[in-house]
Design a protein around this motif. Structure first.
Motif, PDB file in Angstrom:
ATOM      1  N   CYS A 124       0.690  -1.235  -0.062  1.00 26.61           N
ATOM      2  CA  CYS A 124       0.072   0.237   0.012  1.00 26.61           C
ATOM      3  C   CYS A 124       0.936   1.391  -0.003  1.00 26.61           C
ATOM      4  CB  CYS A 124      -0.972   0.056   1.250  1.00 26.61           C
ATOM      5  SG  CYS A 124      -2.261  -1.456   1.337  1.00 26.61           S
ATOM      6  N   ALA A 125       1.982   1.195   0.646  1.00 27.73           N
ATOM      7  CA  ALA A 125       2.950   2.333   0.842  1.00 27.73           C
ATOM      8  C   ALA A 125       4.207   1.976   0.377  1.00 27.73           C
ATOM      9  CB  ALA A 125       2.812   2.869   2.324  1.00 27.73           C
ATOM     10  N   GLU A 126       4.256   1.941  -1.086  1.00 24.62           N
ATOM     11  CA  GLU A 126       5.500   1.741  -1.789  1.00 24.62           C
ATOM     12  C   GLU A 126       6.587   2.809  -1.332  1.00 24.62           C
ATOM     13  OE1 GLU A 126       7.152   0.818  -6.069  1.00 24.62           O
ATOM     14  OE2 GLU A 126       5.014   1.322  -5.899  1.00 24.62           O
ATOM     15  N   LEU A 171       4.237  12.196   2.855  1.00 17.74           N
ATOM     16  CA  LEU A 171       2.984  11.445   2.979  1.00 17.74           C
ATOM     17  C   LEU A 171       2.368  12.131   1.522  1.00 17.74           C
ATOM     18  CD1 LEU A 171       0.901  10.071   4.257  1.00 17.74           C
ATOM     19  CD2 LEU A 171      -0.057  12.315   5.242  1.00 17.74           C
ATOM     20  N   GLU A 172       2.554  13.335   1.257  1.00 22.38           N
ATOM     21  CA  GLU A 172       1.972  13.649  -0.050  1.00 22.38           C
ATOM     22  C   GLU A 172       2.613  12.731  -1.446  1.00 22.38           C
ATOM     23  OE1 GLU A 172       2.724  17.867  -0.344  1.00 22.38           O
ATOM     24  OE2 GLU A 172       1.149  18.182   0.987  1.00 22.38           O
ATOM     25  N   MET A 186       0.013   6.422  -4.758  1.00 24.01           N
ATOM     26  CA  MET A 186      -0.958   5.822  -4.723  1.00 24.01           C
ATOM     27  C   MET A 186      -1.991   6.076  -5.927  1.00 24.01           C
ATOM     28  SD  MET A 186      -1.396   5.735  -0.549  1.00 24.01           S
ATOM     29  CE  MET A 186      -2.987   4.702  -0.643  1.00 24.01           C
ATOM     30  N   LEU A 187      -2.121   7.243  -6.211  1.00 23.53           N
ATOM     31  CA  LEU A 187      -2.885   7.832  -7.118  1.00 23.53           C
ATOM     32  C   LEU A 187      -2.608   7.291  -8.465  1.00 23.53           C
ATOM     33  CD1 LEU A 187      -3.448  11.535  -6.332  1.00 23.53           C
ATOM     34  CD2 LEU A 187      -5.258   9.446  -6.082  1.00 23.53           C
ATOM     35  N   ASN A 246      -3.365   3.328 -12.846  1.00 21.07           N
ATOM     36  CA  ASN A 246      -3.160   2.102 -13.679  1.00 21.07           C
ATOM     37  C   ASN A 246      -3.985   0.999 -13.490  1.00 21.07           C
ATOM     38  OD1 ASN A 246      -0.647   3.422 -14.545  1.00 21.07           O
ATOM     39  ND2 ASN A 246       0.435   2.649 -12.761  1.00 21.07           N
ATOM     40  N   LEU A 247      -4.560   0.767 -12.504  1.00 19.24           N
ATOM     41  CA  LEU A 247      -5.668  -0.244 -12.128  1.00 19.24           C
ATOM     42  C   LEU A 247      -6.991   0.161 -12.953  1.00 19.24           C
ATOM     43  CD1 LEU A 247      -5.273  -0.839  -8.320  1.00 19.24           C
ATOM     44  CD2 LEU A 247      -4.775  -2.586 -10.226  1.00 19.24           C
ATOM     45  N   THR A 248      -7.565   1.478 -12.771  1.00 17.51           N
ATOM     46  CA  THR A 248      -8.365   1.825 -13.630  1.00 17.51           C
ATOM     47  C   THR A 248      -8.506   1.501 -15.232  1.00 17.51           C
ATOM     48  OG1 THR A 248      -8.758   3.439 -12.183  1.00 17.51           O
ATOM     49  CG2 THR A 248     -10.010   3.934 -14.076  1.00 17.51           C
ATOM     50  N   SER A 249      -7.219   1.942 -15.740  1.00 15.83           N
ATOM     51  CA  SER A 249      -6.902   1.443 -17.063  1.00 15.83           C
ATOM     52  C   SER A 249      -6.928  -0.226 -17.415  1.00 15.83           C
ATOM     53  CB  SER A 249      -5.578   2.114 -17.447  1.00 15.83           C
ATOM     54  OG  SER A 249      -5.139   1.792 -18.745  1.00 15.83           O
TER      55      SER A 249
END
Length: 310
Positions: free
Chosen positions: A240-242, A264-265, A271-272, A277-280
């Protein structure tokens, strides 16, 4: 007793943008209610000079709005029954707004009567959050008025201009007092507005010491199952937090959190990108599934036609 004077009114950028968008997309003039809260603020520039006024001041913050003109009639009289139905639960009414096209940016007689009637309804007053015990006022009547207007001249370009001005109605003098309107945006210059923010769902307690020291004796070693669970948790957090170590998460929950905001940003941006990429991938897989369904449908029709011809 008259309402205490406001030093300024604050509104978030998205709330103001949504209000202007609602006004610009409406075919005619609009009216509505303003919700928010009023807080007394103690000045920070304290000094020993007795001539300085260090008394608390008031800050009204607009957090939401509701578009409706059913709470008043054409003369400006308030329908209290309709107004009570329009106010959501757990919200405080602090005023109302009006948006009209190609008119001067000054209150009309109808708007004056509406604001005067609304500010006199003490049953809709909100509780002021005091910053000190010396603040004498407890309640704040809904006496705010936000006026939006478009320029009188015709707009021939694709750039649309909207003007707005905030007022406080003073019951003692029956007059409008212009109040400065601050737009709160997210950024370094506005982080002071979020200093007292407390999340509704705080971070869970994380075990940030997942490493195993070789100096620990065998009889003090943790059970193997607990170590496997810790390794599994570490792997999930790394996914989750690469490139963001678990040990750094503990620093985001203490007094050192401000200095780690940039980290954190950066993690949030990564993450965005993952979500994008997952959405694609989902879109591509959905397209393949649809293509396969069309192919199966055509094949089914072809088989049915062949069976019918035989």
């Amino acid at each position: 007793m008259d309402d205490p004077p406001l030093q300024k009114i604050a509104i978030s950028g998205p709330t103001l943008a949504s209000l202007i968008h609602r006004f610009s997309t409406s075919p005619s003039s609009i009216d509505g209610l303003l919700f928010g809260h009023v807080t007394s603020v103690t000045p920070l520039n304290l000094s020993d000079d007795s001539s300085d006024d260090n008394s608390p001041t008031l800050l009204a913050t607009i957090t939401g709005f509701l578009t409706s003109s059913s709470f008043h009639d054409t003369s400006g009289s308030i329908n209290t029954a309709s107004l009570r139905r329009l106010i959501p639960n757990s919200t405080s009414l602090i005023g109302w707004f009006s948006g009209r096209r190609r008119t001067p940016l000054r209150p009309s007689l109808r708007e004056f009567n509406t604001t005067s009637s609304l500010s006199s309804l003490s049953q809709f007053s909100s509780t002021i959050k005091p910053s000190s015990n010396s603040f004498n006022f407890k309640n704040f009547n809904p006496c705010l008025f936000l006026l939006l207007a478009s320029p009188i001249s015709d707009q021939t370009s694709h750039i649309h201009t909207h003007d707005y001005r905030a007022y406080q109605f003073i019951s003692g003098t029956h007059s409008f007092k212009p109040v400065s309107l601050d737009i709160i945006n997210i950024g370094p210059a506005f982080r002071g507005h979020y200093g007292s923010f407390s999340p509704n769902s705080p971070f869970p307690v994380l075990d940030c010491q997942l490493g195993h020291s070789p100096m620990i004796r065998d009889d003090e070693d943790e059970p193997l199952s607990k170590m496997k669970q810790a390794a599994k948790d570490q792997k999930e957090l790394d996914g989750c937090a690469e490139e963001f170590e678990v040990g750094r998460l503990s620093r985001l929950m203490g007094s050192e959190a401000k200095s780690y905001t940039q980290g954190l940003e950066d993690m949030y941006l990564r993450m965005l990108l993952k979500i994008e990429n997952l959405t694609s991938l989902v879109e591509k897989s959905s397209a393949k599934v649809l293509e396969q369904e069309n192919h199966n449908r055509k094949l089914k029709h072809k088989i049915l036609r062949s069976s019918a011809s035989e």
